[in-house]
Motif scaffolding. Structure first.
Motif, PDB file in Angstrom:
ATOM      1  N   THR A   1     -12.337   0.616  -1.847  1.00 43.16           N
ATOM      2  CA  THR A   1     -11.186  -0.255  -2.104  1.00 43.16           C
ATOM      3  C   THR A   1     -10.865  -0.456  -3.571  1.00 43.16           C
ATOM      4  O   THR A   1      -9.853  -0.318  -4.150  1.00 43.16           O
ATOM      5  CB  THR A   1     -11.309  -1.788  -1.614  1.00 43.16           C
ATOM      6  OG1 THR A   1     -11.108  -1.639  -0.054  1.00 43.16           O
ATOM      7  CG2 THR A   1     -10.084  -2.657  -2.037  1.00 43.16           C
TER       8      THR A   1
ATOM      9  N   LEU B   1      -8.175  -0.013   1.288  1.00 39.94           N
ATOM     10  CA  LEU B   1      -7.012  -1.131   0.086  1.00 39.94           C
ATOM     11  C   LEU B   1      -6.397  -1.952   1.368  1.00 39.94           C
ATOM     12  O   LEU B   1      -6.311  -3.167   1.305  1.00 39.94           O
ATOM     13  CB  LEU B   1      -6.067  -0.372  -0.612  1.00 39.94           C
ATOM     14  CG  LEU B   1      -5.296  -1.090  -1.280  1.00 39.94           C
ATOM     15  CD1 LEU B   1      -5.938  -2.215  -2.131  1.00 39.94           C
ATOM     16  CD2 LEU B   1      -4.337  -0.540  -2.321  1.00 39.94           C
ATOM     17  N   PHE B   2      -5.849  -1.240   2.306  1.00 39.92           N
ATOM     18  CA  PHE B   2      -4.863  -2.302   3.334  1.00 39.92           C
ATOM     19  C   PHE B   2      -5.987  -3.096   4.045  1.00 39.92           C
ATOM     20  O   PHE B   2      -5.599  -4.297   4.207  1.00 39.92           O
ATOM     21  CB  PHE B   2      -4.281  -1.406   4.354  1.00 39.92           C
ATOM     22  CG  PHE B   2      -3.587  -1.998   5.641  1.00 39.92           C
ATOM     23  CD1 PHE B   2      -2.392  -2.336   5.207  1.00 39.92           C
ATOM     24  CD2 PHE B   2      -4.219  -2.232   6.730  1.00 39.92           C
ATOM     25  CE1 PHE B   2      -1.683  -3.037   6.395  1.00 39.92           C
ATOM     26  CE2 PHE B   2      -3.703  -3.025   7.549  1.00 39.92           C
ATOM     27  CZ  PHE B   2      -2.239  -3.499   7.715  1.00 39.92           C
TER      28      PHE B   2
ATOM     29  N   VAL C   1       0.850  -1.281   0.156  1.00 39.44           N
ATOM     30  CA  VAL C   1       0.132  -0.315  -0.123  1.00 39.44           C
ATOM     31  C   VAL C   1       0.781   1.304  -0.082  1.00 39.44           C
ATOM     32  O   VAL C   1       0.650   2.154  -0.715  1.00 39.44           O
ATOM     33  CB  VAL C   1      -1.243  -0.094   1.235  1.00 39.44           C
ATOM     34  CG1 VAL C   1      -1.619   1.276   1.310  1.00 39.44           C
ATOM     35  CG2 VAL C   1      -2.010  -1.190   1.207  1.00 39.44           C
TER      36      VAL C   1
ATOM     37  N   PHE D   1      -6.447   4.852   1.610  1.00 39.31           N
ATOM     38  CA  PHE D   1      -5.373   3.800   2.025  1.00 39.31           C
ATOM     39  C   PHE D   1      -5.723   2.842   2.807  1.00 39.31           C
ATOM     40  O   PHE D   1      -5.475   1.794   2.773  1.00 39.31           O
ATOM     41  CB  PHE D   1      -4.369   4.800   2.890  1.00 39.31           C
ATOM     42  CG  PHE D   1      -3.191   5.487   1.907  1.00 39.31           C
ATOM     43  CD1 PHE D   1      -2.011   5.046   2.005  1.00 39.31           C
ATOM     44  CD2 PHE D   1      -3.660   6.465   0.995  1.00 39.31           C
ATOM     45  CE1 PHE D   1      -1.113   5.846   1.196  1.00 39.31           C
ATOM     46  CE2 PHE D   1      -2.778   7.368   0.347  1.00 39.31           C
ATOM     47  CZ  PHE D   1      -1.390   6.962   0.272  1.00 39.31           C
TER      48      PHE D   1
END
Length: 238
Positions: A182, A199-200, A164, A196
């Motif tokens: 996402t 997505l993580f 990421v 951020f």
């Protein structure tokens, strides 16, 4: 190093330390302020503002709240987090300002590990998808290519963090960013802290690593502190 500083970024925060007699606790006031811009006059407006709350590591007292619209305290339904809510059927301005002043005592926090953070039921919840945070498809494929399936969970999570960090950039230009989507983050590879996070969290949950969204502010020992808006806080592992 800057890359190791996991920070929540918003509009403005200032902290004034008022007492620090021991390393075991700190006492300070915290000013949190933001503006909602680009409001269309005549259109409805709704604003939700999360509230800091007391727990085993901090005592939080709200000193004052200010807003260009009346503020009503409420709680969200799933986790019971406190918040302030403001609304108007027809906006009269293009910009609305809000702020909260807190008095805070923070105590030293030495985590005991995952068992302290959540029970089995809560951990299971944080392996599940959310509306904009899928755990299958593209983010799962990216995670599978990123992690070593035989590595310990912490190492897998670290690999996802590095992916990421190295592939996303903090960029709030254009549209689509800021929703915690996402798939947008996968395609655009940019956004704000919320993107951020998403997505993580998707990548971690796809590998059965419980993760959740959590925002925090750092509280320095003395002097006034202004948030560096460029640095995102990634999803918290459990």
């Amino acid at each position: 190093m800057l890359r190791r500083m996991l920070m929540f970024a918003f509009v403005f925060a200032a902290i004034h330390a008022v007492a620090a007699e021991t390393s075991k606790s700190r006492h300070f006031t915290f000013h949190y302020a933001f503006s909602v811009r680009g409001v269309e006059p005549g259109k409805p407006i709704q604003v939700w503002l999360p509230l800091a709350h007391s727990d085993r590591y901090q005592d939080v007292r709200v000193i004052a709240t200010h807003g260009d619209l009346p503020l009503k305290q409420m709680r969200e339904s799933e986790y019971g987090n406190p918040m302030l809510f403001a609304s108007a059927k027809r906006a009269e301005k293009t910009e609305y300002k809000f702020s909260i002043d807190y008095d805070v005592v923070r105590r030293e926090h030495l985590p005991d590990g995952p068992k302290e953070m959540a029970g089995k039921k809560e951990l299971a919840r944080f392996e599940q998808p959310d509306k904009l945070v899928p755990v299958t498809g593209l983010p799962a494929d990216l995670a599978a290519k990123t992690v070593d399936a035989k590595a310990p969970r912490v190492e897998q999570a670290h690999a996802i963090y590095e992916y990421v960090f190295n592939n996303m950039r903090y960029d709030k230009s254009g549209t689509g960013w800021g929703r915690g989507d996402t798939l947008f983050a996968c395609d655009a590879k940019r956004g704000n802290c919320t993107d951020f996070h998403s997505l993580f969290i998707s990548m971690a949950r796809s590998q059965k690593i419980p993760a959740r969204f959590e925002d925090r502010f750092s509280a320095p020992c003395r002097q006034t502190f202004r948030r560096d808006r460029r640095l995102p806080l990634l999803g918290q592992l459990l």
